[in-house]
Design an enzyme around this catalytic site. Structure first.
Site, PDB file in Angstrom:
ATOM      1  N   LYS A  32      -0.410   8.794  -9.903  1.00  0.00           N
ATOM      2  CA  LYS A  32      -0.615   7.346  -9.977  1.00  0.00           C
ATOM      3  C   LYS A  32      -2.095   7.016  -9.979  1.00  0.00           C
ATOM      4  O   LYS A  32      -2.555   6.135 -10.695  1.00  0.00           O
ATOM      5  CB  LYS A  32       0.069   6.677  -8.779  1.00  0.00           C
ATOM      6  N   GLN A  33      -2.867   7.727  -9.161  1.00  0.00           N
ATOM      7  CA  GLN A  33      -4.279   7.409  -8.978  1.00  0.00           C
ATOM      8  C   GLN A  33      -5.022   8.645  -8.513  1.00  0.00           C
ATOM      9  O   GLN A  33      -4.437   9.689  -8.252  1.00  0.00           O
ATOM     10  CB  GLN A  33      -4.435   6.306  -7.938  1.00  0.00           C
ATOM     11  N   GLU A  42       0.484   8.180  -4.795  1.00  0.00           N
ATOM     12  CA  GLU A  42       1.790   7.760  -4.281  1.00  0.00           C
ATOM     13  C   GLU A  42       2.954   8.089  -5.218  1.00  0.00           C
ATOM     14  O   GLU A  42       4.091   7.699  -4.942  1.00  0.00           O
ATOM     15  CB  GLU A  42       1.745   6.265  -3.955  1.00  0.00           C
ATOM     16  N   ASP A  65      -7.288   0.390   1.870  1.00  0.00           N
ATOM     17  CA  ASP A  65      -8.212  -0.156   0.882  1.00  0.00           C
ATOM     18  C   ASP A  65      -9.508  -0.632   1.533  1.00  0.00           C
ATOM     19  O   ASP A  65     -10.595  -0.505   0.965  1.00  0.00           O
ATOM     20  CB  ASP A  65      -7.577  -1.361   0.164  1.00  0.00           C
TER      21      ASP A  65
END
Length: 769
Positions: free
Chosen positions: A599-600, A486, A347
């Site tokens: 998920k993203q 993920e 991140d």
């Protein structure tokens, strides 16, 4: 859900009613700090559902061998017991009138006020103020004003230090001693495994209508607790004032000489702080103002929430990041909660570091130097896994801790067993994410490459050559990984991972072609003792023969070898649900792994980072394909989609994603932030504004600066500042034109590209739609 959050203005949010079920939300979003310490906004009086957290960056400790290291909860100095005519302040009892709790993100100050009517029908006005110093990072100050409204009242105050705190049950400190030194209450502790010493100190001053009270104090010492109690009779409409000054010092600070103890330094420093709360707070306010002005971002919008969300994010980015210490980094929850144990992830480099690179490069440099210092742990991880070079830990803590990812997580809804966490084992893209972030910093700031940077790139590049498998055709594949998405485990040739690996290896090739023989000799031992020629041949072979998926006949870039072949699933209900992770109420991860559900952002994140490598048509097709399959269960996802939509010129869609960023922490979901705020989302908000609508982009391949702004219809203008090659640049974007100025002292010309044409700073440019 609730409606008790009031968005007062661009800087202030307010809790308008007290609800003990929602304590966690406000403790996190109203948290205070300075990067050295972080303080959750727990109330002075205690409640069952509270989480009282005070953290100091870098003080990691391992509670037991079967747990990973985490930031320990420092003893509580905020708590006060306030007793009114024998009745303890408790907002669950009696009647609460005119309740308001506010935090001002412009000044960092937390305030709370209300009238409490006791069960005996006696009314008392309470006013609480609190702030954390951003000048002397060790200090916290509180002011409490108690005013009887119904007649003479006896007020008992018990306050001090409470060491009976844990991290969800894990007690990290051994208590050495506690004592009173003159007017200072003090507790000395040491962490159980990492041997970090800490001294927590506090002192009180009492006033009646602003005049000092000659009070008698009763000292109370218990196990892990030291308090003092003062009793005062107060007439109607008179005000009893409590000022409390607290400090935290640890053996990991830079603030004392080696021949002094932490206790000695803490005692002397605390004795010397004699400011009133008003004086203390004024200095903090001035420092915050100067900090924000270093890199202003101003949105003129029809919606007050736009600027508020940005200010909220910038505030939290500053209070979670140490301004000086290069031995600490940023936790996934900052310093605002126990979530993710204070660990650092990818991140930082992809979502947070760019903010500091462009706005506060000195702080960015500290974050980068932290990654250099964890290289020994990265080498160990690579060696333990049978690889060469350096493999950056998925989760990092103190610089010597190495990999600290827990082995098990939530319960599998289908099997009823605890789910094994694989990210620390096979989510390897973090190694190249680190390289990407540091390289971007060097190119944007113009700072020269250091020898340690070259060493880090070479070691990580060597890791990739050993991590990949060479097939019978001489092709390298990177198998059994987790990419940014993920929800896809054990996949082969994740496009994001492979592309980032090649990016790193290509940088290493460039470095080997210019590095001196002497410098290479110094680091050869960390490179499997390969000579320069052998290593170069190995890297070139890898770069030329690594599988890099390309767009198919339909224009879709495969996320990995098998994603496009998986079954599809209607995810509408999960995407539209106000809460995340709803898909796990019907499927487990193994089942999700076999569906086209993300998920993203994964492929789309790659297109955001390397926008210059893809055509607009390719980005549009892939955006349409993958977004419809993404549930956005990660707080990292929305900003990427907002930025990419802006790049495509779809401001309506970009603004829709930007508005959804509000819901992550500032929205009506009262439990979204219980474990702490979402750090990466804070960086993503700034990127959505500046990289997205502001159009700021840096092409590392060609080393060109791009400024291609386009505003949503809700905005009248956007002004933002950033640093580039040592120059401070200001961009003003209107509806139809924008202008770029060099506002640093040099006033040098800065060139940039807009719609493929090179321009110079000072020119007013018409926006092409």
């Amino acid at each position: 859900m609730n409606n008790n959050i009031n968005y007062v203005n661009h800087w202030i949010i307010e809790e308008t009613t007290f609800n003990p079920q929602w304590l966690g939300k406000y403790e996190a979003i109203m948290a205070q700090g300075n990067g050295y310490l972080g303080l959750r906004a727990s109330t002075e009086e205690s409640y069952t559902n509270e989480t009282r957290n005070l953290f100091v960056a870098g003080t990691f400790n391992q509670f037991s061998k079967n747990e990973v290291t985490e930031l320990p909860n420092i003893p509580d100095i905020i708590n006060m017991e306030l007793v009114i005519d024998g009745e303890t302040l408790d907002l669950n009892r009696g009647t609460v009138l005119d309740y308001s709790r506010q935090i001002d993100y412009q000044t960092g100050e937390l305030t709370r006020q209300f009238i409490w009517e006791t069960t005996q029908k006696k009314q008392i006005r309470f006013e609480f103020r609190r702030n954390v110093s951003n000048i002397d990072l060790h200090f916290i100050k509180q002011e409490v004003r108690v005013t009887p409204l119904s007649g003479k009242t006896k007020i008992d105050v018990t306050s001090g230090i409470n060491g009976r705190v844990t991290n969800s049950g894990s007690q990290h400190f051994i208590e050495w001693d506690k004592r009173k030194k003159e007017d200072i209450l003090q507790m000395n502790l040491q962490t159980t495994e990492s041997d970090v010493k800490a001294t927590v100190s506090t002192k009180h001053a009492f006033y009646l209508n602003d005049k000092p009270v000659l009070d008698k104090r009763d000292l109370q010492i218990f196990r892990r607790q030291i308090f003092e109690t003062v009793t005062q009779l107060v007439d109607k409409n008179d005000t009893f004032i409590i000022e409390k000054t607290s400090s935290v010092f640890t053996s990991r600070d830079f603030d004392y000489l080696e021949d002094q103890s932490v206790e000695e330094v803490a005692t002397k420093a605390t004795q010397e702080v004699n400011q009133t709360y008003a004086e203390f707070n004024q200095l903090i306010k001035e420092k915050w103002q100067a900090t924000y002005q270093e890199a202003e971002v101003i949105i003129e919008s029809k919606n007050v929430m736009d600027q508020l969300l940005l200010n909220f994010s910038r505030y939290h980015l500053m209070i979670m990041t140490h301004p000086y210490d290069n031995r600490v980094n940023i936790g996934a929850k900052g310093l605002s909660g126990e979530g993710y144990k204070g660990h650092t992830f990818w991140d930082t480099e992809i979502f947070i570091l760019p903010y500091f690179t462009f706005c506060y490069p000195k702080i960015a440099k500290n974050l980068i130097e932290y990654r250099y210092q964890i290289l020994p742990g990265a080498r160990k991880k690579a060696s333990d896994n049978g690889y060469l070079g350096a493999q950056i830990p998925w989760e990092s803590a103190w610089i010597s801790d190495g990999e600290v990812t827990p082995l098990y997580g939530d319960v599998d809804i289908i099997t009823g067993t605890q789910t094994k966490i694989l990210t620390g084992l096979i989510e390897d893209h973090v190694s190249s994410d680190v390289v990407y972030g540091i390289t971007q910093y060097l190119k944007v700031t113009g700072e020269k490459e250091s020898s340690i940077y070259r060493q880090l790139v070479l070691e990580i590049a060597l890791f990739w050559t050993s991590r990949a498998e060479k097939n019978s055709l001489g092709i390298y594949e990177i198998k059994d990984v987790i990419g940014p998405d993920e929800y896809k485990e054990h996949v082969d040739n994740n496009t994001y991972t492979n592309t980032m690996a090649k990016f790193t290896v290509d940088l290493a090739i460039d470095i080997l072609q210019v590095i001196s023989e002497e410098e290479f000799k110094q680091i050869r031992g960390c490179l499997n003792n390969l000579n320069q020629t052998e290593l170069l041949e190995r890297l070139v072979d890898f770069s030329e023969n690594l599988v890099i998926p390309t767009v198919n006949k339909k224009g879709i870039l495969p996320q990995d070898d098998t994603y496009l072949d998986k079954k599809e699933l209607d995810i509408t209900s999960y995407k539209n649900h106000p809460l995340v992770n709803q898909i796990f109420k019907e499927y487990n991860l193994d089942q999700i792994n076999e569906r086209q559900v993300s998920k993203q952002a994964d492929v789309l994140l790659l297109m955001t980072l390397f926008f210059e490598k893809f055509t607009p048509e390719e980005i549009i097709k892939n955006f349409d394909y993958y977004e419809t399959r993404t549930v956005h269960d990660s707080s990292l996802s929305l900003s990427t989609h907002s930025i990419l939509a802006s790049l495509l010129g779809n401001t309506e869609l970009a603004y829709d994603f930007f508005e959804k960023l509000i819901t992550i922490d500032l929205g009506k979901n009262m439990h979204s932030s219980d474990q702490g705020i979402h750090s990466a989302s804070m960086g993503g908000v700034w990127q959505s504004v500046v990289f997205g609508f502001g159009g700021l982009k840096y092409d590392m391949n060609h080393e060109n600066l791009y400024i291609q702004p386009i505003l949503p219809k809700e905005w009248e203008s956007l002004t933002y500042q950033f640093y580039y090659q040592g120059q401070k640049i200001e961009v003003f974007v209107g509806k139809d034109t924008f202008e770029v100025k060099n506002v640093s002292a040099s006033k040098e010309n800065v060139s940039f590209y807009y719609q493929g044409v090179q321009y110079n700073s000072g020119e007013k440019i018409k926006i092409i739609r």
